[in-house]
Design an enzyme around this catalytic site. Structure first.
Site, mmCIF file in Angstrom:
data_model
loop_
_atom_site.group_PDB
_atom_site.id
_atom_site.type_symbol
_atom_site.label_atom_id
_atom_site.label_comp_id
_atom_site.label_asym_id
_atom_site.label_seq_id
_atom_site.Cartn_x
_atom_site.Cartn_y
_atom_site.Cartn_z
ATOM 1 N N LYS A 102 0.837 -1.206 0.000
ATOM 2 C CA LYS A 102 0.000 0.000 0.000
ATOM 3 C C LYS A 102 0.874 1.258 0.000
ATOM 4 C CE LYS A 102 -0.299 -0.402 5.027
ATOM 5 N NZ LYS A 102 -1.113 -0.907 6.149
ATOM 6 N N TYR A 124 15.726 30.550 7.144
ATOM 7 C CA TYR A 124 14.531 31.246 7.644
ATOM 8 C C TYR A 124 14.534 31.317 9.165
ATOM 9 C CZ TYR A 124 12.476 30.896 2.984
ATOM 10 O OH TYR A 124 12.227 30.995 1.640
#
Ligand SMILES: *Cc1c(COP(=O)(O)O)cnc(C)c1O
EC number: 5.1.1.1
Length: 358
Positions: A35, A255
């Site tokens: 999956k 940042y």
């Protein structure tokens, strides 16, 4: 030119891991769980490498259809079953098994008119309390499925463990005991074990094991490594240095400017960021492998880049390889630094990361 960032997938490692799991569970068939795009390793790549698995476990009908369209003829099982009445003819047309865990699914089966009965795995809730029928419901539901002409016989039986990744937790043995109590006398195949149970609770291996993460060479247990079980990491997440910069003591980077260098150093800028699925919350000190050593992430991970402290004596150059996880840097260790599990790291890579089967 190889693209970067890229996830290099070792087909040999996938095959070796399947072989290793067969050694560890010699009496059981293997339902290879693929999956979420083969846990980020590429659904069809993985299925083709693991073509000798006895079946594949999936979470969505679309995943099963992708396998059929890709020429996979093995047994397929939807681990959460079907979601809509209109899925049922598709299951029949493509010979896909389904879990049944809820009465609403039985109502849809009873109301359907199908060319052939559907192969059903009845899910029993032995203690996880997420999906499945409880001990109290079991007998009535089982009889109802037996009476339903749209359900192939025998009915197969499954359960799922809540705590199999805690080798000391007695809950797993208790769940297995309840499953045994409900299913011992019934025909049909039985399956309980995910990767953790396969590795740590061999008594639960039964007719089928359902390993996911272990097939990719990764341990399901925090603080453990796949290689402690003879498993090899199948994914190497690779990028490159796109800048190497002299950096002055006291200067910040990135940042928020929240990290400042304590001394003069060289910083490397690696072309990978949260836009590729590398977590933004990776803290200072999260390791990255560059030219044979581990160097720490410093400053904030941004969308397309992150920065590492290469040290003042670094000789690394633009274009050098940076490995975010792989053989030399197990994804389990990276996950621990970031405060998540390896499952999340490998499944969250974004489409910008090229998945390359080696
Ligand atoms: C995802 C899943 C598995 C595989 O789990 P791993 O921990 O990756 O081995 C097994 N069974 C079910 C029902 C699942 O949903």
């Amino acid at each position: 030119m190889k693209p970067f960032p890229r996830a290099e997938i070792s087909g040999d490692a996938l095959k070796a891991n399947l072989k290793r799991l067969r050694q560890l569970a010699p009496q059981s068939k293997v339902m290879a769980v693929v999956k979420a795009n083969g846990y980020g390793h590429g659904l069809l790549n993985v299925a083709h490498c693991l073509a000798t698995a006895d079946g594949f476990g999936l979470a969505r009908l679309e995943e099963a259809l992708e396998l059929r369209a890709g020429g996979v003829s093995s047994k397929l099982l939807l681990l959460e079953g079907f979601f809509r009445q209109s899925d049922l003819p598709t299951l029949v047309a493509h010979d896909i098994d389904t879990v049944v865990h809820h009465e609403s699914q039985i109502e849809m089966l009873e109301a359907a008119s199908l060319a052939k009965p559907v192969t059903v795995w009845m899910k029993i809730d032995t203690g996880m309390h997420r999906l499945g029928f409880t001990l109290d419901q079991f007998e009535a539901i089982y009889q109802r499925l037996l009476a339903c002409p749209q359900v192939a016989k025998p009915i197969h039986l499954m359960t799922h463990f809540a705590c199999a990744d805690e080798p000391e937790n007695p809950a797993t043995a208790e769940q297995a005991r309840r499953f045994e109590q409900m299913t011992a006398k019934l025909p049909g195949d039985r399956t309980l074990a995910n990767s953790a149970a396969t590795l740590y609770w061999p008594a639960t291996q039964a007719d089928w094991i359902r390993p996911g993460i272990a097939l990719y060479g990764v341990s399901p247990v925090v603080g453990d490594l796949g290689r402690n079980h003879g498993l090899e990491p199948a994914m190497e997440l690779v990028s490159q240095l796109i800048a190497v910069r002299d950096h002055k003591a006291g200067d910040p980077v990135g940042y928020g400017s929240y990290w400042q260098a304590k001394q003069d150093t060289k910083l490397g800028v690696v072309a990978i960021g949260y836009g590729d699925g590398y977590p933004r919350n990776a803290p200072e000190g999260t390791p990255v492998w560059v030219n044979g050593r581990l160097v720490p992430v410093v400053g904030r991970v941004s969308m397309d880049m992150l920065t590492v402290d290469l040290g003042i004596d670094a000789t690394d150059k633009v274009g050098d390889t940076a490995v975010l996880w792989g053989k030399a840097l197990p994804v389990e260790e990276v996950a621990e630094h970031i405060g998540t599990i390896a499952y999340e790291l490998v499944t969250k890579l974004t489409p910008r990361v090229a998945v390359c089967l080696e």
